[in-house]
Design an enzyme around this catalytic site. Structure first.
Site, short mmCIF file in Angstrom:
data_model
loop_
_atom_site.label_atom_id
_atom_site.label_comp_id
_atom_site.label_asym_id
_atom_site.label_seq_id
_atom_site.Cartn_x
_atom_site.Cartn_y
_atom_site.Cartn_z
CG ASN A 103 4.12 1.77 -9.12
OD1 ASN A 103 3.00 1.77 -8.63
ND2 ASN A 103 5.21 2.02 -8.45
CG LEU B 9 -1.93 1.12 1.22
CD1 LEU B 9 -3.00 0.85 0.13
CD2 LEU B 9 -2.61 1.27 2.57
CG ASP B 10 3.22 2.61 -3.27
OD1 ASP B 10 3.82 1.80 -2.56
OD2 ASP B 10 3.48 2.78 -4.48
CG ASP C 235 8.03 1.51 -10.99
OD1 ASP C 235 9.00 0.73 -10.95
OD2 ASP C 235 7.53 2.03 -9.98
N GLY D 54 20.96 10.80 -18.14
CA GLY D 54 20.03 10.15 -19.07
C GLY D 54 19.96 8.66 -18.82
N GLY E 38 19.99 9.08 -13.93
CA GLY E 38 19.65 10.41 -13.44
C GLY E 38 19.90 11.46 -14.50
CE LYS F 155 14.23 0.27 -13.86
NZ LYS F 155 14.88 1.41 -13.29
O1 LIG Z 1 10.03 -3.02 -4.20
P1 LIG Z 1 10.78 -1.79 -3.79
O2 LIG Z 1 12.12 -1.70 -4.43
O3 LIG Z 1 10.84 -1.64 -2.30
O4 LIG Z 1 9.99 -0.56 -4.35
C1 LIG Z 1 8.62 -0.37 -4.12
C2 LIG Z 1 8.29 1.06 -4.12
O5 LIG Z 1 8.84 1.65 -5.29
C3 LIG Z 1 7.83 2.25 -6.05
O6 LIG Z 1 7.38 1.31 -6.93
C4 LIG Z 1 8.37 3.37 -6.85
O7 LIG Z 1 9.26 2.85 -7.81
C5 LIG Z 1 6.73 2.59 -5.06
O8 LIG Z 1 5.50 2.65 -5.65
C6 LIG Z 1 6.89 1.54 -3.97
O9 LIG Z 1 5.88 0.62 -3.98
#
Ligand SMILES: O=P(O)(O)OC[C@H]1O[C@](O)(CO)[C@@H](O)[C@H]1O
Length: 290
Positions: free
Chosen positions: A45, A15-16, A234, A207, A204, A171
């Site tokens: 994402n 849950l973001d 993402d 590029g 960054g 990536k």
């Molecule tokens: O799986 P992680 O590397 O911890 O990253 C998850 C997180 O990164 C993000 O996807 C952003 O890239 C967030 O939405 C969050 O959920």
């Protein structure tokens, strides 16, 4: 346009939670101006971006009791999924990503059979994000049994194991690249040569570089974009997946990934992008041999 199917796998969905504050002060109390919650994790994402692009996407992974209603197709697990917290202060994002739940042997077996079922119909599979409590070779296991090309976006041990299993493309960002090379600075082409894998690295302000057996290219957006970079990686991965699934050339794939990730920075939440900026940048982004 022909229909292609992209499968995204988010083993450690979350849950973001995004908080907006005026300024971040370590040790201080913050009055949060704005709270936004959504299901996240890197693969979720990627799937959201692909959906906005009009691509056919199937998303799977693990979801605990609270997250299940938001991610209904995911394999249910007994433990709660994690939360991630992003604190936005102006153009700066500070992230707190929880480790995630422990997955039982039975839950892992259920995920493997769901993966086999879905991967059989996929043109490209995206494996991304930190692993929850599973074996560090979890991605390697999925790559080994996957009939479709795989894009792997991970870090640390699970990335090393995954690379050994032969993904189509990895990536890394700058930190992950340095970690894999074992030194502060290095070119993605060094990594591609050392490990025998195609590398699309986001660097960054430098590029992005795509290094393959067919050549090495660098691309930059036409101008710097301010906003929230969380989730831009993402969007980059989503474009790589579309390009591979549609059989585009490597330079085209890189240009599209750079345009889409820049357009994602312009939008405050992960999993979304500014469609007008994406269209504009698609025409303007440059790709040169590196
Ligand atoms: O799986 P992680 O590397 O911890 O990253 C998850 C997180 O990164 C993000 O996807 C952003 O890239 C967030 O939405 C969050 O959920």
């Amino acid at each position: 346009m022909a229909v292609v199917v992209i499968l995204t796998v988010t083993l450690n969905a979350a849950l973001d939670v995004t908080y907006r504050v005026d300024a971040l002060r370590p040790g201080g109390t913050h009055r949060v101006e704005d709270v936004h919650t959504r299901p996240g994790g890197k693969g979720v994402n990627v799937a959201d971006v692909l959906t906005q692009l009009g691509e056919q996407v199937v998303a799977t992974g693990f979801a605990g009791p609270q997250l299940r209603a938001l991610l209904p197709g995911f394999v249910p697990i007994a433990a709660e999924s994690r939360r991630t917290v992003a604190v936005l202060a102006g153009a700066e994002a500070t992230l707190f990503n929880e480790p995630g739940p422990v997955i039982s042997a039975g839950e892992w077996t259920a995920l493997l059979s769901e993966f086999d079922r879905l991967a059989a119909d996929a043109d490209v599979v995206v494996l991304s994000g930190r692993l929850p409590g599973v074996a560090p070779d979890a991605y390697a296991q999925l790559i080994t049994r996957c009939p479709a090309p795989v894009i792997l976006d991970a870090e640390g041990d699970c990335l090393r194991h995954g690379i050994a299993a032969g993904p189509t493309l990895i990536k890394p960002n700058q930190d992950e690249l340095a970690g894999l090379l074992g030194r502060e600075s290095g070119h993605p082409a060094d990594l591609a040569a050392e490990l025998g894998v195609n590398v699309a690295a986001t660097l960054g302000s430098d590029g992005a570089v795509l290094s393959t057996a067919d050549g090495v290219w660098r691309s930059r957006p036409p101008r710097a974009v301010t906003g929230n970079p969380t989730g831009a990686g993402d969007a980059f991965t989503a474009a790589l997946a579309v390009g591979l699934a549609r059989g585009r050339s490597w330079p085209q794939i890189l240009a599209d990934a750079v345009a889409l990730s820049a357009a994602a920075v312009a939008v405050p939440v992960a999993g979304a992008f500014d469609a007008a900026m994406y269209r504009e940048f698609t025409d303007l982004v440059t790709v040169v041999k590196d």
